[in-house]
Design a protein around this motif. Sequence first.
Motif, PDB file in Angstrom:
ATOM      1  N   TYR A   4      57.815-137.269  24.673  1.00 48.38           N
ATOM      2  CA  TYR A   4      57.412-135.962  24.180  1.00 48.38           C
ATOM      3  C   TYR A   4      58.437-134.916  24.597  1.00 48.38           C
ATOM      4  N   THR A   5      58.528-133.854  23.824  1.00 49.41           N
ATOM      5  CA  THR A   5      59.350-132.696  24.188  1.00 49.41           C
ATOM      6  C   THR A   5      58.417-131.577  24.613  1.00 49.41           C
ATOM      7  N   ASP A   6      58.572-131.100  25.844  1.00 50.30           N
ATOM      8  CA  ASP A   6      57.669-130.034  26.301  1.00 50.30           C
ATOM      9  C   ASP A   6      58.125-128.692  25.727  1.00 50.30           C
ATOM     10  N   GLN A   7      57.406-127.627  26.074  1.00 51.35           N
ATOM     11  CA  GLN A   7      57.673-126.330  25.449  1.00 51.35           C
ATOM     12  C   GLN A   7      58.881-125.616  26.038  1.00 51.35           C
ATOM     13  N   THR A   8      59.542-126.232  26.992  1.00 47.76           N
ATOM     14  CA  THR A   8      60.808-125.691  27.496  1.00 47.76           C
ATOM     15  C   THR A   8      61.982-126.502  26.969  1.00 47.76           C
ATOM     16  N   GLY A   9      61.708-127.502  26.129  1.00 50.62           N
ATOM     17  CA  GLY A   9      62.760-128.320  25.551  1.00 50.62           C
ATOM     18  C   GLY A   9      63.111-129.566  26.340  1.00 50.62           C
ATOM     19  N   ARG A  10      62.375-129.851  27.414  1.00 53.80           N
ATOM     20  CA  ARG A  10      62.635-131.040  28.234  1.00 53.80           C
ATOM     21  C   ARG A  10      62.016-132.274  27.581  1.00 53.80           C
ATOM     22  N   ILE A  11      62.711-133.400  27.669  1.00 56.48           N
ATOM     23  CA  ILE A  11      62.192-134.675  27.180  1.00 56.48           C
ATOM     24  C   ILE A  11      61.399-135.337  28.305  1.00 56.48           C
ATOM     25  N   PRO A  15      53.023-141.997  29.859  1.00 61.79           N
ATOM     26  CA  PRO A  15      52.292-143.230  29.557  1.00 61.79           C
ATOM     27  C   PRO A  15      51.382-143.049  28.346  1.00 61.79           C
ATOM     28  N   ALA A  16      51.155-144.119  27.611  1.00 61.55           N
ATOM     29  CA  ALA A  16      50.335-144.036  26.404  1.00 61.55           C
ATOM     30  C   ALA A  16      48.953-143.460  26.702  1.00 61.55           C
ATOM     31  N   ARG A  17      48.387-143.812  27.835  1.00 69.72           N
ATOM     32  CA  ARG A  17      47.083-143.279  28.226  1.00 69.72           C
ATOM     33  C   ARG A  17      47.138-142.898  29.700  1.00 69.72           C
ATOM     34  N   PRO A  18      47.681-141.716  30.029  1.00 75.76           N
ATOM     35  CA  PRO A  18      47.777-141.338  31.440  1.00 75.76           C
ATOM     36  C   PRO A  18      46.400-141.356  32.102  1.00 75.76           C
ATOM     37  N   SER A  19      46.332-141.964  33.279  1.00 75.99           N
ATOM     38  CA  SER A  19      45.039-142.131  33.951  1.00 75.99           C
ATOM     39  C   SER A  19      44.969-141.398  35.281  1.00 75.99           C
ATOM     40  N   ARG A  20      46.098-140.779  35.693  1.00 70.83           N
ATOM     41  CA  ARG A  20      46.114-140.016  36.944  1.00 70.83           C
ATOM     42  C   ARG A  20      46.897-138.719  36.700  1.00 70.83           C
ATOM     43  N   ILE A  21      46.159-137.709  36.252  1.00 71.71           N
ATOM     44  CA  ILE A  21      46.778-136.449  35.839  1.00 71.71           C
ATOM     45  C   ILE A  21      46.594-135.394  36.934  1.00 71.71           C
ATOM     46  N   VAL A  22      47.655-134.651  37.209  1.00 69.39           N
ATOM     47  CA  VAL A  22      47.595-133.488  38.103  1.00 69.39           C
ATOM     48  C   VAL A  22      47.889-132.245  37.275  1.00 69.39           C
ATOM     49  N   GLN A 118      49.505-130.747  21.729  1.00 66.86           N
ATOM     50  CA  GLN A 118      50.281-131.708  22.508  1.00 66.86           C
ATOM     51  C   GLN A 118      49.436-132.376  23.587  1.00 66.86           C
ATOM     52  N   PHE A 119      48.547-131.610  24.213  1.00 68.84           N
ATOM     53  CA  PHE A 119      47.643-132.207  25.196  1.00 68.84           C
ATOM     54  C   PHE A 119      46.813-133.307  24.540  1.00 68.84           C
ATOM     55  N   GLY A 120      46.358-133.045  23.316  1.00 68.09           N
ATOM     56  CA  GLY A 120      45.583-134.051  22.597  1.00 68.09           C
ATOM     57  C   GLY A 120      46.380-135.318  22.367  1.00 68.09           C
ATOM     58  N   PHE A 121      47.636-135.160  21.923  1.00 74.98           N
ATOM     59  CA  PHE A 121      48.506-136.322  21.700  1.00 74.98           C
ATOM     60  C   PHE A 121      48.695-137.115  22.991  1.00 74.98           C
ATOM     61  N   MET A 122      49.048-136.403  24.079  1.00 72.85           N
ATOM     62  CA  MET A 122      49.420-137.082  25.323  1.00 72.85           C
ATOM     63  C   MET A 122      48.252-137.787  25.984  1.00 72.85           C
TER      64      MET A 122
END
Length: 268
Positions: A4-11, A15-22, A118-122
């Motif tokens: 994914y490309t975040d909103q600052t342009g970083r790549i 993980p396909a289904r992140p299970s430990r989010i901070v 994007q949150f939905g996609f990730m």
Amino acid sequence: MPVYTDQTGRIVDVPARPSRIVSLVPSQTELLSTLGLDEQVVGITKFCVHPHNWFRHKTRVGGTKTIHTHIIDSLQPDLILANKEENLKEQVDILAEKYPVWVSDVHDLDSALAMLEQFGFMTGTSEKANELIHAIKNGFSVLPSVKNQLPTAYLIWRNPYMTVGSDTFIHDMLNRCGLQNIFGHLTRYPSITVDDLKACQLLLLSSEPYPFKQQHIHELQAQLPHTTILLADGELFSWYGSRLLHAPAYFAALLRQVHNFDQHDLDI
């Protein structure tokens, strides 16, 4: 692993289904809750007060600008969600050396909705994210229209007084309410004086980050006798996650309160 490309342009490799989010941003934390990610979110900041049960029970990793990396290391996240404005770049860069860090850069409603998508996609919650986006767009589409924009100032801090410039999310919310930010020619969060405020007809005192109270209205009213001064819910003006669901109704009520002396200013 999806990229994914975040909103600052970083790549960012996520993980396909992140299970430990901070989450390092209060409004984004609340959004994760709305998306139903209770089990996946393992760490939040001490300012992530919504939802309350998360604030009480989730591991706190410090403040938005005082992140304790050793606590994050103990959580071993597979996704960290940060924000360009609310988090320090130096701390984000350190975390990004070890973990996927997706950084938002939200300055208006459109970029907030893009972040939500994007949150939905990730996180595999696109269906719910799209429902939220649709509801938020509908809410803002039925805001009362204002015939004559009211010269307005919005204070976020005291000693010194600080306001909002044109490149802020709050500025966009004021504009969508039909309120003319008299400091729209400035950027970021400039310091101003009471004399600068004499050009505004409406002065809004935010509940955050400085907790303005009724006593501050009295204090300023003595110096600005011809200005309408009201307290404003800072969360509904500045939180760009799922709290946007509630913002249009709040803004409509605020507009009615502001314009009740002259209903001709509103098309309701």
